[in-house]
Design a protein around this motif. Structure first.
Motif, PDB file in Angstrom:
ATOM      1  N   UNK A  44      97.502 108.609  54.982  1.00  0.00           N
ATOM      2  CA  UNK A  44      96.196 107.959  55.002  1.00  0.00           C
ATOM      3  C   UNK A  44      95.524 108.195  56.350  1.00  0.00           C
ATOM      4  N   UNK A  45      94.480 108.988  56.339  1.00  0.00           N
ATOM      5  CA  UNK A  45      93.707 109.248  57.548  1.00  0.00           C
ATOM      6  C   UNK A  45      92.223 109.084  57.234  1.00  0.00           C
ATOM      7  N   UNK A  46      91.410 109.006  58.271  1.00  0.00           N
ATOM      8  CA  UNK A  46      89.966 108.902  58.043  1.00  0.00           C
ATOM      9  C   UNK A  46      89.454 110.119  57.278  1.00  0.00           C
ATOM     10  N   UNK A  47      90.038 111.277  57.545  1.00  0.00           N
ATOM     11  CA  UNK A  47      89.585 112.493  56.865  1.00  0.00           C
ATOM     12  C   UNK A  47      89.965 112.496  55.388  1.00  0.00           C
ATOM     13  N   UNK A  48      91.178 112.039  55.061  1.00  0.00           N
ATOM     14  CA  UNK A  48      91.596 112.062  53.654  1.00  0.00           C
ATOM     15  C   UNK A  48      90.786 111.097  52.800  1.00  0.00           C
ATOM     16  N   UNK A  49      90.257 110.038  53.418  1.00  0.00           N
ATOM     17  CA  UNK A  49      89.464 109.076  52.657  1.00  0.00           C
ATOM     18  C   UNK A  49      88.247 109.714  52.016  1.00  0.00           C
TER      19      UNK A  49
END
Length: 385
Positions: A44-49
Motif C-alpha cells: 500500500x503506497x500513495x502511488x498504488x492508490x
C-alpha cells in the motif's frame, strides 16, 4: 491482513483480535485495532492508490479482514470533496459530502467494516442502539451479510430511518427515551438473545471504517491536510477514526506531523462535549434533558468522550454548539448557494463556521473541510411544508 491485535484506548491492555470483542476486559473502555504499518506499506503506497477502485476498501491493507475474505460492501466510500462556491468567500472551504454513501450517510463506512468482521468472527445476530442513520446502515449491511439485525431506536427517531430499517428486514424496537436508554436495553438483553453489540465504540471496527474519512481527505487534498476540520459530533467515532488515520499516515510517510485543528460541533440542546471542553474536563458528564432535531447529535453521554476531548485539545481545536433554528435556516442557505440538501448535523457545521469566523478562531484564507454526514431527505419532518 496486517491487523496485529486490539489495544485498549485507556489502559493499553492488549487483546486478541481473533474473537468477537466489545470493550476492554479490564477497564471497559473502547478497543482500537493496531495495524502492522511497516508490513502494510510493502503493497500500500500513495502511488498504488491511484489505480484502485473509489471505495473505502482501496485501503485494504490498513483495514481488518483477511485478504481472502470478501468484504460486506455496498459501494461505500470514495465520496466527493467539493469546493464551496458561494457559502464562504473569505476561507478556502471544502465540503466532504457523505450523503452519497449507501443508506445516504457516513454510517455506511463503519458498518461495512464492522459487519464484515462480525460475520467473519462468527456473529449471526447483531444489535445497535440508533437515533437514525446507524440503524439504517446496520440493517442494510446485515441484510447483505445474511445476519439478523436488531435495531433499538428512540420513539421520536425520524420516520424515514424507522421505515428504512424495517424495509431492510431488521427487527425494530421503539423505546421511550434517548439513545442511551436504547443502549441500556440492548445491554440487558444481549446475552440471553445471542446478539453481538455493534454500539458506537463498543466494538473495535466501526472506527476502522470511519478512519477512511481521514485517508480520503488527505488523498483528495494532495496529502496536505486542511487547516481546520468541522465535524458533527455525537458518539465521536469519526473524529477518533480520522485522528487515528492521521497518525497511521504519518507513520507510513504519507503526510507530515501537521494536524488540522479539529472542532466538534454539537446542538445546544445536547452538548456534553462542548460543556466539558469549556470547563476543562477530561470526560463529559451526561447531558440532562437532551433534545435536538439533529438526531445524530442527540447523544447525551459518549463512551469515547475522553478520546474526543483529547483530540480537540491536542489539535488546538475546540467545541461549539448550534441551536436547532439556526440549523434549519442554514440548511436552506447551503442548499441555495451550494446545491446540497444537507442533513441538520451537516448544517450545524456550516453555522459553526460562521460563528468561529466571527470569533476570530478561523482566519481568512485558511483551508476548512466541513463534513456533511448525511442527506436532508431523511429529515423531512424537520421542515415546514
Amino acid at each position: 491482513m496486517f491487523l496485529k491485535h486490539l489495544e485498549c484506548s485507556a489502559c493499553g491492555l492488549q487483546h486478541e483480535w481473533s474473537r468477537l470483542q466489545n470493550l476492554c476486559t479490564s477497564c471497559q473502555k473502547p478497543l482500537l485495532a493496531i495495524v502492522d504499518l511497516a508490513a502494510a506499506s510493502r503493497t500500500l503506497t500513495r502511488d498504488t492508490l491511484a489505480t484502485r477502485e473509489k471505495s473505502l476498501w482501496r485501503y485494504r491493507e490498513v483495514l481488518p479482514l483477511p485478504r481472502d475474505i470478501e468484504p460486506v460492501s455496498l459501494g461505500e466510500g470514495g465520496t466527493p470533496l467539493l469546493r464551496a462556491q458561494k457559502f464562504a468567500d473569505d476561507v478556502d472551504l471544502w465540503i466532504k459530502d457523505e450523503s452519497l454513501n449507501p443508506t445516504q450517510s457516513f454510517k455506511a463506512r463503519g458498518m461495512s467494516v464492522a459487519v464484515s468482521m462480525a460475520k467473519y468472527l462468527g456473529a449471526t445476530k447483531v444489535a445497535v442502539p440508533s437515533a437514525g442513520n446507524a440503524g439504517g446502515a446496520l440493517a442494510a449491511y446485515a441484510a447483505r451479510a445474511g445476519l439478523e439485525a436488531y435495531i433499538f431506536m428512540p420513539r421520536d427517531t425520524p420516520r424515514a430511518n424507522i421505515v428504512e430499517c424495517r424495509e431492510l428486514g431488521a427487527y425494530v424496537a421503539l423505546i421511550d427515551g434517548l439513545i442511551t436508554d436504547c443502549g441500556a436495553e440492548i445491554a440487558r438483553r444481549k446475552a440471553n438473545a445471542g446478539w453481538f453489540d455493534m454500539s458506537t465504540l463498543k466494538e473495535p471496527y466501526r472506527v476502522e471504517g470511519k478512519k477512511t474519512l481521514g485517508y480520503e481527505v488527505a488523498e483528495q487534498c494532495d496529502w496536505q491536510l486542511p487547516d481546520v476540520i468541522l465535524y458533527p459530533t455525537g458518539g465521536g467515532t469519526g473524529l477518533t477514526g480520522m485522528w487515528k488515520a492521521f497518525d497511521e499516515m504519518e507513520t507510513l510517510g504519507w503526510i507530515g506531523e501537521k494536524r488540522p485543528r479539529m472542532f466538534a460541533v454539537q446542538a445546544t440542546g445536547c452538548a456534553p462535549i462542548v460543556r466539558a471542553f469549556e470547563t476543562g474536563e477530561k470526560t463529559a458528564a451526561e447531558f440532562p434533558n437532551a433534545h435536538t432535531i439533529a438526531a445524530g447529535l442527540r447523544v447525551p453521554k459518549a463512551i469515547g468522550d475522553f478520546l474526543i476531548l483529547k483530540i480537540l485539545r491536542d489539535s488546538n481545536g475546540g467545541a461549539i454548539a448550534v441551536d436547532d433554528k439556526e440549523m434549519i435556516r442554514v440548511t436552506r442557505e447551503v442548499g441555495s448557494t451550494e446545491g446540497l440538501f444537507v442533513c441538520p448535523e451537516g448544517a450545524a457545521c456550516f453555522a459553526a463556521l460562521n460563528s468561529l469566523r466571527s470569533a476570530g478562531k478561523i482566519a481568512s484564507g485558511e483551508r476548512v473541510v466541513i463534513f456533511n454526514t448525511g442527506s436532508g431527505i431523511k429529515y423531512l419532518d424537520c421542515y415546514d411544508g
